[in-house]
Motif scaffolding. Sequence first.
Motif, PDB file in Angstrom:
ATOM      1  N   VAL A  31       0.841  -1.195   0.000  1.00 40.79           N
ATOM      2  CA  VAL A  31       0.000   0.000   0.000  1.00 40.79           C
ATOM      3  C   VAL A  31       0.877   1.247   0.000  1.00 40.79           C
ATOM      4  N   PHE A  32       0.542   2.194  -0.881  1.00 34.01           N
ATOM      5  CA  PHE A  32       1.209   3.500  -0.874  1.00 34.01           C
ATOM      6  C   PHE A  32       0.474   4.451   0.049  1.00 34.01           C
ATOM      7  N   LEU A  33       1.223   5.382   0.600  1.00 35.12           N
ATOM      8  CA  LEU A  33       0.647   6.442   1.426  1.00 35.12           C
ATOM      9  C   LEU A  33       1.170   7.755   0.858  1.00 35.12           C
ATOM     10  N   THR A  34       0.255   8.601   0.355  1.00 35.91           N
ATOM     11  CA  THR A  34       0.696   9.849  -0.265  1.00 35.91           C
ATOM     12  C   THR A  34       0.018  11.046   0.395  1.00 35.91           C
ATOM     13  N   GLY A  35       0.543  12.206   0.091  1.00 40.75           N
ATOM     14  CA  GLY A  35       0.020  13.454   0.652  1.00 40.75           C
ATOM     15  C   GLY A  35       1.146  14.466   0.762  1.00 40.75           C
ATOM     16  N   HIS A  36       0.777  15.745   0.752  1.00 39.14           N
ATOM     17  CA  HIS A  36       1.766  16.815   0.815  1.00 39.14           C
ATOM     18  C   HIS A  36       2.561  16.763   2.118  1.00 39.14           C
ATOM     19  N   SER A  37       3.641  17.488   2.181  1.00 39.86           N
ATOM     20  CA  SER A  37       4.422  17.568   3.411  1.00 39.86           C
ATOM     21  C   SER A  37       3.544  18.146   4.514  1.00 39.86           C
ATOM     22  N   PRO A 172      11.205   6.486   1.619  1.00 39.93           N
ATOM     23  CA  PRO A 172      12.512   5.821   1.602  1.00 39.93           C
ATOM     24  C   PRO A 172      13.385   6.213   0.411  1.00 39.93           C
ATOM     25  N   THR A 173      12.775   6.791  -0.635  1.00 38.87           N
ATOM     26  CA  THR A 173      13.573   7.161  -1.802  1.00 38.87           C
ATOM     27  C   THR A 173      13.740   8.678  -1.909  1.00 38.87           C
ATOM     28  N   ASN A 182      14.507   3.747  -7.984  1.00 38.45           N
ATOM     29  CA  ASN A 182      13.880   2.609  -8.633  1.00 38.45           C
ATOM     30  C   ASN A 182      14.378   1.290  -8.076  1.00 38.45           C
ATOM     31  N   GLU A 183      15.677   1.225  -7.846  1.00 38.18           N
ATOM     32  CA  GLU A 183      16.288   0.011  -7.293  1.00 38.18           C
ATOM     33  C   GLU A 183      15.675  -0.314  -5.922  1.00 38.18           C
ATOM     34  N   VAL A 184      15.545   0.722  -5.084  1.00 39.44           N
ATOM     35  CA  VAL A 184      14.985   0.538  -3.735  1.00 39.44           C
ATOM     36  C   VAL A 184      13.509   0.123  -3.818  1.00 39.44           C
ATOM     37  N   PHE A 185      12.770   0.749  -4.726  1.00 38.16           N
ATOM     38  CA  PHE A 185      11.363   0.386  -4.909  1.00 38.16           C
ATOM     39  C   PHE A 185      11.237  -1.082  -5.322  1.00 38.16           C
ATOM     40  N   LYS A 186      12.139  -1.516  -6.226  1.00 33.08           N
ATOM     41  CA  LYS A 186      12.125  -2.914  -6.662  1.00 33.08           C
ATOM     42  C   LYS A 186      12.345  -3.860  -5.486  1.00 33.08           C
ATOM     43  N   ILE A 187      13.226  -3.466  -4.583  1.00 31.44           N
ATOM     44  CA  ILE A 187      13.495  -4.308  -3.405  1.00 31.44           C
ATOM     45  C   ILE A 187      12.234  -4.420  -2.535  1.00 31.44           C
ATOM     46  N   PHE A 188      11.528  -3.312  -2.349  1.00 27.44           N
ATOM     47  CA  PHE A 188      10.295  -3.381  -1.555  1.00 27.44           C
ATOM     48  C   PHE A 188       9.259  -4.287  -2.231  1.00 27.44           C
ATOM     49  N   LYS A 189       9.187  -4.212  -3.558  1.00 23.64           N
ATOM     50  CA  LYS A 189       8.236  -5.083  -4.258  1.00 23.64           C
ATOM     51  C   LYS A 189       8.620  -6.554  -4.090  1.00 23.64           C
ATOM     52  N   ASP A 206       5.883   8.311 -10.135  1.00 21.39           N
ATOM     53  CA  ASP A 206       6.327   7.221 -11.019  1.00 21.39           C
ATOM     54  C   ASP A 206       6.045   5.866 -10.387  1.00 21.39           C
ATOM     55  N   PHE A 207       6.105   5.811  -9.072  1.00 20.04           N
ATOM     56  CA  PHE A 207       5.831   4.541  -8.395  1.00 20.04           C
ATOM     57  C   PHE A 207       4.342   4.241  -8.390  1.00 20.04           C
ATOM     58  N   TYR A 208       3.537   5.180  -7.838  1.00 21.97           N
ATOM     59  CA  TYR A 208       2.136   4.792  -7.612  1.00 21.97           C
ATOM     60  C   TYR A 208       1.257   4.916  -8.855  1.00 21.97           C
ATOM     61  N   MET A 209       1.662   5.730  -9.832  1.00 25.40           N
ATOM     62  CA  MET A 209       0.825   5.850 -11.025  1.00 25.40           C
ATOM     63  C   MET A 209       0.887   4.585 -11.884  1.00 25.40           C
TER      64      MET A 209
END
Length: 229
Positions: A31-37, A172-173, A182-189, A206-209
């Motif tokens: 699950v992604f969690l998004t939102g402004h700072s 984390p990125t 991208n490498e780190v995202f791949k590891i989480f997947k 780029d990740f969640y879209m």
Amino acid sequence: MIRFLHVTKTYEDNWKALSDVTLRIGQGEFVFLTGHSGAGKSTLLKLIYMDERPNDFHGGEVMIQFKPNLVFDSKTATEKQVQELRRHIGIVFQDFKLLPDRNVFENVALALRITGTPAKQLNAKVFDALALVGISQKRLAMPYTLSGGEQQRVAIARAMVHNPYLILADEPTGNLDPENANEVFKIFKEINARGTTVLMATHNPDFYMNSPFRRLMLSHGVLLNRDVL
Ligand code: ADP
Ligand code: ADP
């Protein structure tokens, strides 16, 4: 696995960091969690590892259940239970938070040393975790000699060394160039594909879209999703 029921969190200055948040995250989900700072992402993650608790009285409730007999409730959890909860959660931060005076192996081994893991078992677990993130060859390096991407991979190995049910990642990125991100995202997947639940706060569209995974959207402490129960 994770349930928030009408959770409100107000800090001392009376600002509602989270307002009436209800959600559910199932075992094995990504699950992604998004939102402004300032939207409340870090606060939401802290409520899961019980670094913060909902407000008293009408602040709602956070429940974490890893197994039928392994349940943590924000209304009742003692400090001892919170420590146990955190042994089942791996946490990854934007700024890595490695110990600068210990090498890669020792950074990953630390939590196991604290719990008195026997040497043979400790070695096996650390090597597995380092292999998972592809950084075994750097096990004797000091953190300052590593690139940002390498440091974050060490931090992920440290989060995984206890074989947690859940990984929480707070942007984390955010400090990485696109290639390392991208490498780190791949590891989480990959971690998720092996069965660990992952909740990842990120600003990176780029990740969640381009992902099949669910996205929780926070705006000024309010969860915008309506399909979360
Ligand atoms: P995000 O992670 O989305 O940037 P945070 O959860 O860190 O959001 O912050 C949400 C709101 O709560 C912000 O207005 C922030 O300034 C405030 N806040 C966060 N932590 C604290 C704290 N320890 N004390 C007071 N206010 C805080
Ligand atoms: P992020 O956007 O990465 O969550 P923040 O700047 O919101 O980072 O918060 C960084 C740290 O400072 C967090 O530990 C948070 O709890 C704390 N913090 C944020 N806002 C406040 C605040 N207004 N007062 C006190 N501590 C805060």
